[in-house]
Scaffold this active site. Structure first.
Site, short mmCIF file in Angstrom:
data_model
loop_
_atom_site.label_atom_id
_atom_site.label_comp_id
_atom_site.label_asym_id
_atom_site.label_seq_id
_atom_site.Cartn_x
_atom_site.Cartn_y
_atom_site.Cartn_z
N ASP A 4 0.85 -1.19 0.00
CA ASP A 4 0.00 0.00 0.00
C ASP A 4 0.89 1.24 0.00
OD1 ASP A 4 -2.73 1.45 0.86
OD2 ASP A 4 -1.11 2.18 2.14
N ASP A 100 -3.40 2.44 -5.64
CA ASP A 100 -2.28 2.53 -4.70
C ASP A 100 -2.07 1.26 -3.87
OD1 ASP A 100 -4.59 2.81 -3.27
OD2 ASP A 100 -3.84 4.38 -1.93
N GLU A 101 -2.77 0.17 -4.20
CA GLU A 101 -2.61 -1.09 -3.48
C GLU A 101 -2.55 -2.24 -4.48
OE1 GLU A 101 -4.91 -1.39 0.54
OE2 GLU A 101 -6.19 -0.33 -0.88
#
Length: 412
Positions: A4, A100-101
């Site tokens: 993350d 974003d992960e």
């Protein structure tokens, strides 16, 4: 493992603007167009009380010195793709979870790069050197444990790395409050609390049949699937593998638009429904799909007390023709609209099938419309989305030209 990126949009902007390194910074929409909410806040801003999704005015009240940066979605997408390339130097099993992960399965890479924690440190270092973004890594034998390791532990320790093994479930995971379990939002938290379940372990210790009975008494007889999912999550059970192609199968193609003001006139709403239908069908044609089920709906302007609807109807034949989708979307909308002002509209096509084969019709000019649509697609692909527009989009209600400068509703 799940990697993350911390405050992703804000971190990218801080890397691009070193002068803001020690200042509170947030990425927010355009307040003048009623999209002024916080999309991301850096850790300094969060310490001052700024939270994601709150109104920009509220954030400035908490933190008067807050630096506001307008989002640049194309930059964030480019950085995210660069990070994906870094992951693929460690394993080819990379599954994007969000911008974003991303999940990684490094089981087959241990003999090359070391223990999982060592791989996590190498990944952190490469991402930071390449992009200036700090990342946190949750490690576990299943995706669900890796996710909860990231959210509940890796984000809160100095190293940004945490391992949550099967043997840690009862000792570590079950001690957390029930709202820390993945998939449990505020409404479900209230249900669990009313049933006397305050911790994740209160769910995990139950027999599955007992949990199903309790949830059924509380939420109705159709809660069995939810009960099993929560029970498995509490025990760290997740049979799903890391699948690189998980997002390749298209089930729906839709588009929603938050409007700059309240729309209450039919002629204004029609402009937006047509623009949405155009965009949905353009994306269908680009992907080689048609859809048979049209959904349409809208939401009111009061986001604290949301109102609205979303309904669907089935067409006689699959289509990728904007005019056909528009007529269906318009019929759905005006059947259910009560006349209240709307601030958000959406159109979606489901019942997706390949555009390679479809039923020919004896009447109408569908083939001519498809030829025209493909020609217009070619012009837009070559010269940009604003190169050719319908005349209605040039009216005051139109948003198509404005949105050609945006990705996902935010400026590129």
């Amino acid at each position: 493992m799940l990697v993350d990126c911390q405050s992703f949009y804000a971190s990218v902007e801080k890397a691009a603007h070193p002068e803001y390194k020690h200042r509170p910074l947030a990425v927010a929409g355009d307040p003048a167009r009623r999209s002024g909410i916080i999309l991301a806040a850096c850790p300094i801003a969060k310490k001052a009380g700024v939270t994601t999704a709150e109104r920009l005015g509220d954030a400035l009240g908490k933190c008067p010195g807050l630096v506001i940066v307008r989002p640049r979605m194309q930059v964030y997408i480019t950085v995210s793709l660069l990070i994906t390339k870094i992951f693929k130097t460690f394993t080819d099993l990379v599954e994007p979870y969000s911008i974003d992960e991303q999940f990684l399965d490094v089981t087959g890479s241990l003999s090359y790069f070391g223990y999982p924690e060592e791989i996590a440190r190498q990944i952190q270092s490469l991402i930071y050197v390449s992009t200036g973004v700090w990342s946190r890594v949750g490690i576990g034998p299943t995706k669900i444990l890796a996710k909860m390791a990231t959210d509940n532990f890796a984000k809160k320790n100095d190293s940004g790395i945490f391992t949550l093994g099967k043997s840690d479930v009862e000792r570590v995971l079950w001690e957390l409050p029930i709202n820390k379990m993945f998939g449990v939002g505020s409404r479900m938290t209230n249900h669990f609390l009313c049933m006397g379940m305050h911790y994740i372990g209160d769910v995990g210790r139950l027999e599955l049949g007992d949990l199903k009975r309790r949830l059924s008494a509380r939420m109705g007889r159709n809660s069995d699937i939810q009960a099993e999912l929560f029970w498995q999550t509490a025990r760290g059970i997740d049979p799903s593998p890391v699948t690189p192609s998980t997002h390749d199968t298209q089930k729906a193609i839709g588009h929603q638009m938050t409007l700059p003001r309240d729309y209450s006139k039919r002629e204004d709403i029609n402009v937006i429904l047509l623009e949405l239908s155009e965009e949905v069908c353009r994306r269908c044609r680009a992907k080689g799909y048609m859809g048979r089920v049209v959904s349409s709906g809208g939401m009111g302007a009061d986001y604290d007390r949301p109102t609205g609807f979303y309904r669907q109807s089935t067409l006689a034949d699959p289509t990728d023709i904007a005019q056909e989708v528009y007529e269906a979307a318009k019929a759905i909308f005006y059947t259910h609209w009560d006349g209240s002002p709307v601030r958000r509209l959406g159109v979606t096509l489901t019942g997706i099938s390949s555009a390679d084969q479809y039923q020919l019709t004896l009447f109408g000019d569908r083939e001519q419309q498809r030829t025209i649509s493909r020609t217009l697609d070619g012009i837009k692909n070559r010269y940009g989305g604003g190169a050719i527009l319908r005349a209605s989009s040039m009216l005051s209600a139109g948003q198509a030209l404005e949105r050609t400068a945006k990705i996902g509703g935010h400026y590129k």
